[in-house]
Design a protein around this motif. Structure first.
Motif, PDB file in Angstrom:
ATOM      1  N   CYS A 131     -41.938  46.613 -50.396  1.00  0.00           N
ATOM      2  CA  CYS A 131     -40.483  46.705 -50.259  1.00  0.00           C
ATOM      3  C   CYS A 131     -40.025  48.147 -50.132  1.00  0.00           C
ATOM      4  O   CYS A 131     -39.123  48.465 -49.349  1.00  0.00           O
ATOM      5  N   LEU A 132     -40.653  49.023 -50.907  1.00  0.00           N
ATOM      6  CA  LEU A 132     -40.302  50.439 -50.847  1.00  0.00           C
ATOM      7  C   LEU A 132     -40.663  51.019 -49.484  1.00  0.00           C
ATOM      8  O   LEU A 132     -39.887  51.753 -48.876  1.00  0.00           O
ATOM      9  N   THR A 133     -41.848  50.677 -48.992  1.00  0.00           N
ATOM     10  CA  THR A 133     -42.323  51.210 -47.717  1.00  0.00           C
ATOM     11  C   THR A 133     -41.455  50.737 -46.555  1.00  0.00           C
ATOM     12  O   THR A 133     -41.127  51.509 -45.643  1.00  0.00           O
ATOM     13  N   GLU A 134     -41.080  49.455 -46.588  1.00  0.00           N
ATOM     14  CA  GLU A 134     -40.362  48.865 -45.451  1.00  0.00           C
ATOM     15  C   GLU A 134     -38.854  48.835 -45.647  1.00  0.00           C
ATOM     16  O   GLU A 134     -38.121  48.250 -44.853  1.00  0.00           O
ATOM     17  N   ASN A 135     -38.374  49.456 -46.743  1.00  0.00           N
ATOM     18  CA  ASN A 135     -36.934  49.563 -46.994  1.00  0.00           C
ATOM     19  C   ASN A 135     -36.264  48.197 -47.099  1.00  0.00           C
ATOM     20  O   ASN A 135     -35.172  47.967 -46.565  1.00  0.00           O
ATOM     21  N   ALA A 136     -36.928  47.260 -47.798  1.00  0.00           N
ATOM     22  CA  ALA A 136     -36.338  45.937 -48.024  1.00  0.00           C
ATOM     23  C   ALA A 136     -35.191  46.051 -49.012  1.00  0.00           C
ATOM     24  O   ALA A 136     -35.217  46.882 -49.925  1.00  0.00           O
TER      25      ALA A 136
END
Length: 466
Positions: A131-136
């Motif tokens: 989520c952090l990586t993909e800006n969820a």
């Protein structure tokens, strides 16, 4: 768990031996594989070979590119071969990867049994890292009869992330409730909570948690917020140069009311926080009433609504007026009382920023009338109304064709805005300046600039607009 054994996939050119670790992972995601009629059979750090029986099954390739974050290599196999492999999957086995970047530390106050739930902790670590990586922005954890489905909202759209055996539902939900300090024994009533932790990169992540009892257990939604000040200029948000000038001019006024309107998820909060950053100077006393506080900004005095003790927006506003503020931010005007207090503050030497749930800028005036505010009161207070929506941007790498770095050809979002500003010293509907007749006209400029496309505009504004 099944004993290790060799499992093969055969197409007309090559025989693939599926690694045991990948087979375990496939077993854990059986329902997702059946849904999309696809089966991962080989993977490297950057590529995933996906067995399908129809080269037109592009949907499966897109979904697994998103889930694995790898380049997909389709492998065409016979329908009978694919059915055999899918039928051989067992839902009882599962697989979790180690992920050292994030660590959810177990509190000493937690029950001893949770220390044994290492696979669940690893699952959530991997989930939060992704989520952090993909800006969820949101995580949906949904128990169903045969599976626990995890979906993520990225750029405003929900995507499947994992499908696990339903046997894991209670343990996953209990772990999240423990983190949020909720009552794990209470499963019949909705609960709300929050928790935060720091990543290895020293990013503080905040989660707002909401549980909902359903027929198969408890559904959980987590809203993810990076707890950092928003360092964005108005051009970055999507305002045109002229709109940015209009907004900055309104923010320099010593008193008056500025409203940001739009439905939930339209980016109102980010606009307000950006405006507060613009106003944040040592010579200004800025007070905010929020539900909840989404981003903590050094220099602001931020207050949290607490309905449990009767501390609502109206109560906070009344108290603010005795605290000698220059600027007040009210999270939302919800009723007649909060509307009246906000307008009174705007008329007595304060700059007030707030939000309303309306479809366009002109509707904000009608909404204030519906709340019992008279036209002469609006004329003496209202400076500017900003109506807005968020649209996904076409991926600059692939031009919307779809690639490893984007989802369905889109990457990131931009705003479209409609501004209604007063002319002269008072606001009148007959003389107010409306920069675009509708949000659609604003969106058409973004289409002409190649930032977004008609399909995305239709998705957000409705097909009837196109």
């Amino acid at each position: 768990m099944k004993e290790k054994h060799a499992i093969f996939a055969l197409n007309h050119q090559q025989l693939y031996e599926i690694p045991h670790s990948l087979w375990q992972k496939n077993c854990a995601e059986k329902h997702l594989l059946l849904r999309y009629l696809a089966l991962p059979i080989k993977e490297t750090e950057r590529q995933l070979w996906l067995a399908i029986d129809d080269e037109a099954n592009l949907n499966a390739c897109e979904i697994f590119a998103f889930i694995s974050h790898k380049q997909i290599e389709p492998v065409i196999v016979a329908s009978e071969e694919l059915k055999f492999l899918l039928n051989a999957l067992s839902p009882e086995t599962t697989f979790y990867e180690e992920s050292p970047e994030l660590n959810l530390e177990i509190s000493p106050d937690e029950p001893e049994e949770t220390h044994l739930d290492d696979p669940i902790i690893q699952l959530l670590d991997n989930l939060f890292k992704f989520c952090l990586t993909e800006n969820a922005s949101d995580i949906h954890i949904e128990p169903h009869k045969q599976q626990l489905l995890i979906r993520l909202r990225i750029d405003g759209v929900l995507y499947p992330y994992k499908s696990l055996s339903s046997a894991f539902s209670r343990r996953v939900v209990s772990r999240i409730k423990l983190l949020a300090k909720l009552d794990i024994s209470e499963t019949r009533r909705p609960q709300d909570g929050q928790f935060s932790f720091t990543t290895a990169l020293a990013d503080t992540l905040d989660f707002r948690v909401s549980t909902l009892p359903i027929n198969e257990g408890e559904k959980v939604v987590l809203r993810l917020q990076k707890n950092k000040p928003t360092q964005l200029d108005f051009a970055t948000l999507g305002f045109t140069e002229k709109q940015g000038e209009t907004l900055r001019h309104a923010l320099t006024q010593p008193q008056g009311l500025i409203l940001v309107t739009g439905p939930t998820g339209s980016g109102k909060s980010i606009t307000l926080y950006s405006a507060l950053n613009y106003l944040n100077h040592p010579d200004k006393h800025i007070l905010t009433a929020e539900d909840p506080i989404e981003i903590e900004i050094e220099g602001l005095i931020q207050s949290q609504v607490n309905h449990g003790i009767g501390l609502d927006f109206s109560q906070l506003l009344r108290t603010f007026l005795r605290q000698d503020p220059d600027i007040i931010m009210l999270g939302e005007i919800r009723d007649e009382e909060s509307a009246r207090i906000a307008l009174r503050a705007a008329q007595t030497g304060h700059l007030v920023l707030s939000t309303l749930h309306t479809n366009d800028a002109l509707s904000a005036v009608e909404r204030l009338n519906q709340l019992g505010i008279q036209d002469y009161e609006i004329a003496n207070s209202l400076i500017l109304v900003v109506a807005q929506r968020l649209l996904r941007k076409i991926c600059p790498t692939c031009g919307g064709e779809g690639c490893q770095t984007c989802f369905q050809g889109y990457k990131g979002r931009t705003g479209i805005y409609q501004l209604l500003s007063r002319r002269g010293k008072s606001f009148k509907k007959t003389t107010a300046c409306l920069d675009y007749p509708s949000l659609l006209e604003s969106a058409k400029e973004k289409i002409a600039q190649g930032i977004t496309n008609e399909q995305e505009v239709g998705r957000i504004l409705g097909e009837e607009f196109l």
